[in-house]
Design an enzyme around this catalytic site. Structure first.
Site, PDB file in Angstrom:
ATOM      1  N   GLU A  97     -19.036 -24.480  16.810  1.00  0.00           N
ATOM      2  CA  GLU A  97     -17.584 -24.712  16.760  1.00  0.00           C
ATOM      3  C   GLU A  97     -17.046 -23.787  15.678  1.00  0.00           C
ATOM      4  O   GLU A  97     -17.232 -24.038  14.485  1.00  0.00           O
ATOM      5  CB  GLU A  97     -17.281 -26.174  16.439  1.00  0.00           C
ATOM      6  CG  GLU A  97     -17.809 -27.158  17.474  1.00  0.00           C
ATOM      7  CD  GLU A  97     -17.135 -27.031  18.832  1.00  0.00           C
ATOM      8  OE1 GLU A  97     -16.038 -26.445  18.908  1.00  0.00           O
ATOM      9  OE2 GLU A  97     -17.705 -27.511  19.826  1.00  0.00           O
ATOM     10  N   CYS A 149      -9.405 -24.927  11.781  1.00  0.00           N
ATOM     11  CA  CYS A 149      -9.756 -24.003  12.859  1.00  0.00           C
ATOM     12  C   CYS A 149      -8.598 -23.952  13.850  1.00  0.00           C
ATOM     13  O   CYS A 149      -8.397 -22.947  14.524  1.00  0.00           O
ATOM     14  CB  CYS A 149     -11.032 -24.457  13.540  1.00  0.00           C
ATOM     15  SG  CYS A 149     -10.978 -26.177  14.066  1.00  0.00           S
ATOM     16  N   GLU A 166      -9.267 -14.424  11.225  1.00  0.00           N
ATOM     17  CA  GLU A 166      -8.836 -15.724  10.723  1.00  0.00           C
ATOM     18  C   GLU A 166      -8.786 -15.702   9.191  1.00  0.00           C
ATOM     19  O   GLU A 166      -9.707 -15.208   8.547  1.00  0.00           O
ATOM     20  CB  GLU A 166      -9.864 -16.768  11.191  1.00  0.00           C
ATOM     21  CG  GLU A 166      -9.497 -18.185  10.878  1.00  0.00           C
ATOM     22  CD  GLU A 166     -10.666 -19.131  11.154  1.00  0.00           C
ATOM     23  OE1 GLU A 166     -11.816 -18.758  10.883  1.00  0.00           O
ATOM     24  OE2 GLU A 166     -10.404 -20.229  11.657  1.00  0.00           O
ATOM     25  N   LYS A 202     -26.705 -30.804   6.730  1.00  0.00           N
ATOM     26  CA  LYS A 202     -26.556 -29.868   5.606  1.00  0.00           C
ATOM     27  C   LYS A 202     -25.068 -29.869   5.273  1.00  0.00           C
ATOM     28  O   LYS A 202     -24.246 -29.308   5.970  1.00  0.00           O
ATOM     29  CB  LYS A 202     -27.036 -28.475   6.005  1.00  0.00           C
ATOM     30  CG  LYS A 202     -27.518 -27.602   4.853  1.00  0.00           C
ATOM     31  CD  LYS A 202     -26.505 -27.344   3.753  1.00  0.00           C
ATOM     32  CE  LYS A 202     -25.597 -26.174   4.077  1.00  0.00           C
ATOM     33  NZ  LYS A 202     -24.517 -26.002   3.070  1.00  0.00           N
TER      34      LYS A 202
HETATM   35  P1  NAD Z   1     -19.015 -20.853   6.693  1.00  0.00           P
HETATM   36  O1  NAD Z   1     -19.551 -20.373   7.987  1.00  0.00           O
HETATM   37  O2  NAD Z   1     -19.049 -19.928   5.532  1.00  0.00           O
HETATM   38  O3  NAD Z   1     -19.820 -22.156   6.212  1.00  0.00           O
HETATM   39  C1  NAD Z   1     -19.944 -23.282   7.032  1.00  0.00           C
HETATM   40  C2  NAD Z   1     -21.275 -23.953   6.753  1.00  0.00           C
HETATM   41  O4  NAD Z   1     -22.323 -23.062   7.088  1.00  0.00           O
HETATM   42  C3  NAD Z   1     -21.486 -24.335   5.286  1.00  0.00           C
HETATM   43  O5  NAD Z   1     -22.123 -25.582   5.218  1.00  0.00           O
HETATM   44  C4  NAD Z   1     -22.415 -23.242   4.787  1.00  0.00           C
HETATM   45  O6  NAD Z   1     -23.227 -23.645   3.716  1.00  0.00           O
HETATM   46  C5  NAD Z   1     -23.247 -22.970   6.023  1.00  0.00           C
HETATM   47  N1  NAD Z   1     -23.886 -21.655   6.068  1.00  0.00           N
HETATM   48  C6  NAD Z   1     -23.434 -20.493   5.523  1.00  0.00           C
HETATM   49  N2  NAD Z   1     -24.324 -19.510   5.763  1.00  0.00           N
HETATM   50  C7  NAD Z   1     -25.334 -20.048   6.482  1.00  0.00           C
HETATM   51  C8  NAD Z   1     -26.536 -19.538   7.045  1.00  0.00           C
HETATM   52  N3  NAD Z   1     -26.887 -18.265   6.908  1.00  0.00           N
HETATM   53  N4  NAD Z   1     -27.327 -20.377   7.743  1.00  0.00           N
HETATM   54  C9  NAD Z   1     -26.986 -21.666   7.906  1.00  0.00           C
HETATM   55  N5  NAD Z   1     -25.876 -22.223   7.383  1.00  0.00           N
HETATM   56  C10 NAD Z   1     -25.058 -21.411   6.684  1.00  0.00           C
HETATM   57  O7  NAD Z   1     -17.567 -21.385   7.001  1.00  0.00           O
HETATM   58  P2  NAD Z   1     -16.420 -21.825   5.994  1.00  0.00           P
HETATM   59  O8  NAD Z   1     -15.703 -20.624   5.549  1.00  0.00           O
HETATM   60  O9  NAD Z   1     -16.977 -22.744   4.995  1.00  0.00           O
HETATM   61  O10 NAD Z   1     -15.519 -22.677   6.991  1.00  0.00           O
HETATM   62  C11 NAD Z   1     -14.412 -22.175   7.626  1.00  0.00           C
HETATM   63  C12 NAD Z   1     -14.699 -21.837   9.064  1.00  0.00           C
HETATM   64  O11 NAD Z   1     -15.029 -23.012   9.798  1.00  0.00           O
HETATM   65  C13 NAD Z   1     -13.487 -21.262   9.755  1.00  0.00           C
HETATM   66  O12 NAD Z   1     -13.876 -20.156  10.517  1.00  0.00           O
HETATM   67  C14 NAD Z   1     -13.001 -22.395  10.639  1.00  0.00           C
HETATM   68  O13 NAD Z   1     -12.253 -21.992  11.738  1.00  0.00           O
HETATM   69  C15 NAD Z   1     -14.298 -23.017  11.020  1.00  0.00           C
HETATM   70  N6  NAD Z   1     -14.082 -24.375  11.540  1.00  0.00           N
HETATM   71  C16 NAD Z   1     -14.205 -24.596  12.888  1.00  0.00           C
HETATM   72  C17 NAD Z   1     -13.965 -25.856  13.425  1.00  0.00           C
HETATM   73  C18 NAD Z   1     -14.089 -26.098  14.917  1.00  0.00           C
HETATM   74  O14 NAD Z   1     -14.215 -27.255  15.318  1.00  0.00           O
HETATM   75  N7  NAD Z   1     -14.042 -25.071  15.757  1.00  0.00           N
HETATM   76  C19 NAD Z   1     -13.588 -26.900  12.590  1.00  0.00           C
HETATM   77  C20 NAD Z   1     -13.475 -26.652  11.220  1.00  0.00           C
HETATM   78  C21 NAD Z   1     -13.732 -25.378  10.704  1.00  0.00           C
END
Ligand code: NAD
Length: 501
Positions: A265, A299, A398, A190
């Protein structure tokens, strides 16, 4: 609408972005079942790039059915053969690295140079994982019983649901898709709604590399509409998620009800400690990279800069001067580009305003960049904040943008205590010339990654990555450890009879 990508690199499929980015389902391009789409906005201009398939539970259902059908034959091929196909995919990516990087640059607004670096990291991940096909180690051991062999082998899980964030899109795809497939699973990706282009390109090349129909699926759509049904589907054996804590927590609860495996993650609020014996210029360089590269959308971004009192003013001045020279924009000579969408930009600027209202001092930035050079893009000025408390909202949540806070401490002990005082525990860095301090830091810091005299970011494909507390749920991505996410163990006993030889 058919947007042409300028660069001509290698193959022919990635140069023209379709007017509607389709799902990749069962070896075919497919629109979402209801025919609905959403608009992908260019974060550097605020203008539409293309429409994207807006998938729902119906599409997820079709994808899972196809994946279930295709997975047994994929699992029955040798892992060496699966590695060969994934190596071919990595080679195709290398042939078309410029075209992929163009897509990444266009969908994120980052420079071609940064997009290329990220694309090359994704390709390296492919080569690393492909090589694991010839190492896929289990274990052989002894038995207490004569003439009984004992061993442990890996087995696939079935269908893997992969859900990613948009910050480093092609690397995020590679980090999950390559190991999930190597381990013999069918995988459903996805894609992040803000970065559909690179995910689409990966699917195109996977098909060309010979990944069988149904084994790898790309679904586009919004989180609640397309991601949630994947999490809820009873036949998805593992959910591997990279994204926010809020969504990660929901995924853990939802998948947990059916006892499905989840690899989460999540976010970070990563400390970078500057000791009184640090090489201050080097510390400034790494603070800039940690806080501002990729517009702080990491992240592993360094968002808490903890500085010894005796060097605080000098370090602060060096840092503010250096930030004054940063260039924000989309070209290769710029230091970073826009943040990914308007909602994220508005949220981070609102958080800065709340901190300011509570008494924080904004040393640089704190606002959107406007004017001819920035147009309608989501560019945020590099922001440094001081005089915030460890329990303030801005210290604990964050922001995922080019925003960092400075903290003043008296001693090494105070620095470590403050660094560990966080809901997160992803990465951490210390700047010191003292081996003793470096080793004490490595021992006492509560994080998944610890760095001496470098940035809080910068992971390598052969090294495990992940964090403690709310940064994840204990799994590691990349490294050989990633194979543990996408496979399960089978303990094998073989009784034999030397008398019947
Ligand atoms: P987000 O959680 O809003 O979205 C991430 C993904 O989840 C997207 O594809 C989104 O469509 C999907 N999603 C959203 N709601 C969902 C649900 N209810 N069910 C299933 N999927 C759903 O995150 P974001 O704001 O797009 O990304 C930033 C975050 O990602 C930050 O917190 C960052 O730290 C984290 N991140 C972590 C790592 C790591 O390796 N630890 C790496 C990169 C980013």
């Amino acid at each position: 609408m058919n947007v042409l990508i300028a660069s001509r690199a290698g193959g022919n499929d990635l140069r023209a972005i379709p007017s509607v980015i389709p799902n990749h389902l069962g070896g075919h391009d497919a629109l979402a079942s209801g025919g609905r789409t959403f608009t992908k906005i260019d974060p550097a201009t605020g203008r539409a790039i293309c429409q994207v398939a807006r998938s729902t539970a119906t599409d997820v259902q079709v994808a899972v059915e196809m994946a279930k059908k295709a997975q047994p034959a994929w699992a029955a091929t040798t892992v060496v053969k699966r590695g060969d196909i994934l190596r071919q995919l990595a080679l195709l990516m290398r042939d078309r690295r410029t075209a992929i990087a163009e897509l990444v640059a266009q969908e994120t607004g980052k420079s071609r140079k940064d997009a290329l670096g990220e694309t090359d990291a994704a390709i390296e991940m492919g080569f690393f994982v492909a090589g694991e096909g010839r190492r896929f180690y289990g274990q052989t051991t002894t038995s207490a019983v004569p003439n009984k062999a004992a061993m442990v082998v890996r087995q696939p899980l079935g269908v893997a649901g992969l859900i990613i964030a948009a910050n480093t899109p092609i690397a995020n795809v590679a980090w999950k898709a390559f190991p999930a497939l190597l381990c013999g699973n069918a995988a459903i990706m996805k894609a992040a709604e803000d970065t559909p282009l690179s995910a689409w390109a990966f699917g195109v090349l996977a098909r060309e590399a010979g990944v069988p129909d149904g084994v790898y699926t790309t679904l586009h759509g919004l989180g609640e509409e397309a991601g949630a049904p994947l999490v809820e589907h009873p036949d998805v054996a593992v959910i591997s998620f990279t994204g926010s804590c809020e969504v990660g927590r929901w995924i853990a609860e939802t998948a947990g009800r059916r006892l499905a495996k989840t690899c989460l993650e999540l976010g970070g609020k990563n400390p970078l400690i500057v000791c009184d014996d640090a090489d201050l210029q080097n510390a400034v360089t790494w603070t800039l990279g940690s806080a501002f590269s990729n517009a702080g959308q990491r992240c592993a971004a360094g968002s808490r800069i903890i500085v010894f009192d005796v060097v605080y003013n000098k370090f602060k001045q060096l840092l503010v001067d250096a930030v004054g020279k940063l260039k924000v924009g989309t070209s290769d000579t710029d230091d970073y580009g826009p943040v990914i969408n308007q909602g994220q930009m508005d949220a981070m600027l609102a958080a800065v305003e709340r901190a300011r209202a509570a008494g924080a001092v904004v040393l640089t930035g704190g606002h959107r960049l406007s004017g001819d050079a920035y147009g309608g893009g989501y560019f945020v000025a590099p922001t440094i904040i001081e005089q915030v408390g460890p329990n303030d909202e801005i210290s604990r949540s964050e922001l995922f943008g080019p925003i960092t806070c400075l903290y003043r401490v008296e001693s090494f002990d105070e620095a470590i205590t403050l660094a560990n005082d966080s809901p997160f525990g992803l990465t951490a860095s210390i700047h010191t010339q003292s081996l003793n301090r470096a080793m004490a830091f490595i021992g006492r810091i509560q994080s998944g990654v610890a760095v001496v005299n470098g940035g809080t970011y910068g992971s390598e494909p052969h090294m495990p990555f992940g964090g403690l507390r709310q940064s994840g749920n204990g799994w590691r991505e990349a490294g050989t450890q990633t194979l543990d996410v996408y496979s399960d163990l089978k303990t094998v006993y073989i009784n034999h009879d030397p008398g019947k030889v």
